[in-house]
Design a protein around this motif. Structure first.
Motif, mmCIF file in Angstrom:
data_model
loop_
_atom_site.group_PDB
_atom_site.id
_atom_site.type_symbol
_atom_site.label_atom_id
_atom_site.label_comp_id
_atom_site.label_asym_id
_atom_site.label_seq_id
_atom_site.Cartn_x
_atom_site.Cartn_y
_atom_site.Cartn_z
ATOM 1 N N MET A 26 0.835 -1.195 0.000
ATOM 2 C CA MET A 26 0.000 0.000 0.000
ATOM 3 C C MET A 26 0.873 1.251 0.000
ATOM 4 S SD MET A 26 -3.296 0.699 0.023
ATOM 5 C CE MET A 26 -4.160 -0.631 0.873
ATOM 6 N N GLY A 27 0.496 2.226 -0.813
ATOM 7 C CA GLY A 27 1.135 3.533 -0.812
ATOM 8 C C GLY A 27 0.124 4.589 -0.406
ATOM 9 N N TYR A 28 0.597 5.661 0.235
ATOM 10 C CA TYR A 28 -0.284 6.704 0.775
ATOM 11 C C TYR A 28 0.139 8.056 0.222
ATOM 12 C CZ TYR A 28 -2.627 9.620 4.302
ATOM 13 O OH TYR A 28 -3.412 10.563 4.934
ATOM 14 N N MET A 29 -0.786 8.736 -0.434
ATOM 15 C CA MET A 29 -0.497 10.024 -1.058
ATOM 16 C C MET A 29 -0.426 11.143 -0.016
ATOM 17 S SD MET A 29 -0.009 11.941 -3.747
ATOM 18 C CE MET A 29 -0.555 11.041 -5.213
ATOM 19 N N PRO A 30 0.610 12.001 -0.059
ATOM 20 C CA PRO A 30 0.633 13.181 0.816
ATOM 21 C C PRO A 30 -0.573 14.075 0.543
ATOM 22 C CG PRO A 30 2.769 12.826 -0.221
ATOM 23 C CD PRO A 30 1.822 11.893 -0.874
ATOM 24 N N LYS A 31 -0.953 14.862 1.525
ATOM 25 C CA LYS A 31 -2.163 15.670 1.423
ATOM 26 C C LYS A 31 -2.125 16.631 0.238
ATOM 27 C CE LYS A 31 -6.052 16.035 3.748
ATOM 28 N NZ LYS A 31 -6.075 16.377 5.161
ATOM 29 N N ARG A 32 -0.940 17.147 -0.098
ATOM 30 C CA ARG A 32 -0.851 18.114 -1.182
ATOM 31 C C ARG A 32 -1.053 17.487 -2.553
ATOM 32 N NH1 ARG A 32 4.684 18.064 -2.929
ATOM 33 N NH2 ARG A 32 5.962 16.769 -1.550
ATOM 34 N N GLY A 33 -1.153 16.164 -2.626
ATOM 35 C CA GLY A 33 -1.386 15.500 -3.900
ATOM 36 C C GLY A 33 -2.832 15.128 -4.148
ATOM 37 N N LEU A 34 -3.747 15.554 -3.263
ATOM 38 C CA LEU A 34 -5.157 15.166 -3.388
ATOM 39 C C LEU A 34 -5.942 16.137 -4.259
ATOM 40 C CD1 LEU A 34 -5.867 14.165 0.336
ATOM 41 C CD2 LEU A 34 -5.078 12.712 -1.550
ATOM 42 N N ASP A 35 -7.096 15.688 -4.725
ATOM 43 C CA ASP A 35 -7.991 16.503 -5.543
ATOM 44 C C ASP A 35 -8.996 17.189 -4.619
ATOM 45 O OD1 ASP A 35 -9.730 17.627 -7.331
ATOM 46 O OD2 ASP A 35 -9.954 15.839 -8.584
ATOM 47 N N VAL A 36 -8.753 18.458 -4.303
ATOM 48 C CA VAL A 36 -9.617 19.165 -3.355
ATOM 49 C C VAL A 36 -10.974 19.478 -3.962
ATOM 50 C CG1 VAL A 36 -7.647 20.140 -2.119
ATOM 51 C CG2 VAL A 36 -8.659 21.417 -4.013
ATOM 52 N N SER A 37 -11.070 19.496 -5.296
ATOM 53 C CA SER A 37 -12.350 19.805 -5.934
ATOM 54 C C SER A 37 -13.369 18.693 -5.736
ATOM 55 C CB SER A 37 -12.150 20.049 -7.434
ATOM 56 O OG SER A 37 -11.694 18.875 -8.090
ATOM 57 N N LYS A 38 -12.887 17.494 -5.371
ATOM 58 C CA LYS A 38 -13.786 16.352 -5.147
ATOM 59 C C LYS A 38 -13.904 15.991 -3.677
ATOM 60 C CE LYS A 38 -12.792 14.342 -9.687
ATOM 61 N NZ LYS A 38 -12.272 13.158 -10.418
ATOM 62 N N CYS A 39 -13.422 16.874 -2.798
ATOM 63 C CA CYS A 39 -13.448 16.625 -1.351
ATOM 64 C C CYS A 39 -12.731 15.321 -0.992
ATOM 65 C CB CYS A 39 -14.877 16.610 -0.816
ATOM 66 S SG CYS A 39 -15.715 18.207 -0.947
ATOM 67 N N GLU A 40 -11.638 15.066 -1.684
ATOM 68 C CA GLU A 40 -10.837 13.878 -1.420
ATOM 69 C C GLU A 40 -9.926 14.150 -0.229
ATOM 70 O OE1 GLU A 40 -7.816 10.931 -3.947
ATOM 71 O OE2 GLU A 40 -8.021 13.040 -4.489
ATOM 72 N N ILE A 41 -10.023 13.346 0.819
ATOM 73 C CA ILE A 41 -9.205 13.571 2.010
ATOM 74 C C ILE A 41 -8.077 12.550 2.161
ATOM 75 C CG2 ILE A 41 -11.119 14.671 3.231
ATOM 76 C CD1 ILE A 41 -11.290 12.063 4.915
ATOM 77 N N ALA A 42 -8.088 11.504 1.346
ATOM 78 C CA ALA A 42 -7.000 10.519 1.375
ATOM 79 C C ALA A 42 -7.041 9.723 0.078
ATOM 80 C CB ALA A 42 -7.122 9.583 2.579
ATOM 81 N N ARG A 43 -5.844 9.252 -0.337
ATOM 82 C CA ARG A 43 -5.781 8.373 -1.508
ATOM 83 C C ARG A 43 -4.721 7.306 -1.271
ATOM 84 N NH1 ARG A 43 -3.851 11.093 -6.744
ATOM 85 N NH2 ARG A 43 -5.525 12.542 -6.151
ATOM 86 N N PHE A 44 -5.109 6.071 -1.535
ATOM 87 C CA PHE A 44 -4.213 4.935 -1.368
ATOM 88 C C PHE A 44 -3.933 4.294 -2.724
ATOM 89 C CE2 PHE A 44 -6.453 5.458 2.606
ATOM 90 C CZ PHE A 44 -5.453 5.337 3.555
ATOM 91 N N TYR A 45 -2.751 3.708 -2.841
ATOM 92 C CA TYR A 45 -2.393 2.947 -4.034
ATOM 93 C C TYR A 45 -2.192 1.501 -3.595
ATOM 94 C CZ TYR A 45 -2.037 7.183 -6.793
ATOM 95 O OH TYR A 45 -2.348 8.342 -7.458
#
Length: 431
Positions: free
Chosen positions: A278-297
């Motif tokens: 599992m990989g975890y995206m830093p907060k600055r890499g999220l899509d704020v327009s979709k209210c995304e608060i976390a993203r995992f790979y």
């Protein structure tokens, strides 16, 4: 008659969902090494995945936009002579990545923005100091070029990557294999878990364990009865901790508060295929327009699947309560400042307009012998053009050569055009 009161939280309805099939990465031979790292690291530019490799260790690096089926002949990063066990992106430079291996070394790589045409084999710097395999890497959150590594020799080494030298070696604080290491928010302390069943909070500059053997936990949450490894990811902006079970097929997430019972279960995301990493995206890499608060790979057997965690909101406006200012890519300290005892909070950035990754920045290395082996930062060129010590005459000679080549190409283009016209006339005459 009693009524049950539902705890109020803006994250109570967070839900996870996979991306569409064309946004996944397929045909990836994920490493089968039995190690407890996530085998995946992501940042706002790239996703890096540890893969199977004959005769050594390797990982691949893909731009985030390069989704779909991965070419089986895609160039890899193949500098290690034994399997790669852990990888981690530098938080202050999105083109710098560190890798740890069973060959007892740590390597730091400058990843170009373009996709190379051949395997990368020469790191910017090789860090040698462990006597057994190195399985844990983590960068300092606020100080430039400081990297922590932990190995099977029960030793923790803090490196200054900019000079290729060890700043601190902690070889007498652990009695058994170190399982995990994590820095606190400003990098003044770090915490470790160990096979000896002790959790230690360590001040590395004083070389002391400042807390150990906690007598009573604040909260105790029973997860399940499986014996798989849990990979924890904590978001300090939302105070949510995500627990991903390696070999499991679910992601459980909890909100941490200062009110009892302190740990509040939110929900569970489940899928059909078990996760191998599992990989975890830093907060600055999220899509704020979709209210995304976390993203995992999420790594499967032959696939990397992005999973987004979203708060349902109807408004299209920027949600200030979901996105407080978050740590940005600029370091707050230099390595020597931190080593001398200075601490600083991360330099924060706003995500109101979305985060745009900066252009490729070179890792500054001061040791001459390391600098000589630094890979090129632009597209692959001839050996003569890689020499940074060009004289004026050599530069002018190169310009003349380019001018001559351009004239030759133009002449060939004119000749080809004339031949095509003659061929057309000949064809018309024979019809």
């Amino acid at each position: 008659m009693s009524r049950r009161v539902v705890r109020q939280s803006k994250f109570r309805h967070v839900f996870g969902q996979p991306v569409k099939a064309d946004q996944m990465y397929e045909d990836i031979r994920v490493s089968k090494v039995t190690w407890d790292s996530g085998f995946c690291a992501v940042n706002p530019k790239f996703v890096a995945i540890i893969v199977e490799s004959g005769g050594g260790g390797a990982f691949m690096v893909l731009p985030l936009h390069k989704t779909g089926r991965v070419d089986k002949n895609i160039p890899l990063v193949t500098g290690h002579t034994a399997p790669v066990l852990d990888i981690d992106w530098c938080p202050h430079n999105d083109n710098v990545l560190a890798s740890a291996s069973e060959d007892t070394t740590v390597m730091v790589w400058q990843i170009p923005d373009y996709i190379p045409t051949r395997n990368m084999t020469e790191p910017v710097v090789t860090l040698e100091g462990h006597s057994k395999r190195v399985g844990i890497l983590t960068w300092h959150p606020t100080a430039r070029n400081i990297l922590l590594s932990a190995g099977g020799d029960n030793v923790i080494i803090l490196w200054n990557v900019g000079t290729g030298e060890a700043l601190l070696t902690l070889d007498d604080l652990h009695t058994d294999l170190i399982y995990n290491v994590c820095w606190n928010y400003n990098g003044s302390l770090f915490v470790t878990t160990c096979k000896d069943k002790h959790l230690r909070i360590i001040d590395p500059r004083k070389r002391l364990v400042v807390a150990k053997n906690f007598e009573e936990p604040i909260a105790l949450q029973e997860m399940d009865t499986s014996n798989g490894v849990l990979l924890p990811f904590y978001d300090p902006d939302s105070s949510i901790v995500y627990l991903c079970g390696k070999g499991d097929s679910s992601i459980r997430y909890f909100e941490i508060t200062d009110e009892a019972p302190y740990v509040h279960y939110l929900s569970t995301y489940s899928s059909k295929e078990p996760q191998r990493g599992m990989g975890y995206m830093p907060k600055r890499g999220l899509d704020v327009s979709k209210c995304e608060i976390a993203r995992f790979y999420k790594l499967h057997e032959r696939k990397c699947e992005p999973i987004t965690m979203t708060v349902p909101r109807k408004s299209d406006l920027f949600q200030d309560d979901l996105y407080p200012d978050t740590p940005g890519p600029e370091p707050a300290l230099e390595a020597d400042e931190w080593l001398s005892g200075k601490d600083a909070e991360p330099i924060l950035i706003s995500l109101r307009d979305g985060y745009v990754p900066v252009k490729n920045r070179e890792l500054k290395v001061t040791k001459k012998n390391i600098l000589d082996s630094r890979p090129p930062v632009g597209p692959r060129r001839s050996q003569s053009t890689c020499d940074t010590n060009f004289s004026r005459s050599a530069f002018e000679e190169l310009l003349e050569e380019i001018k001559s080549l351009r004239q030759t190409v133009q002449a060939h283009e004119k000749r080809i055009s004339d031949l095509e016209n003659k061929l057309c006339q000949f064809t018309n005459g024979t019809d």
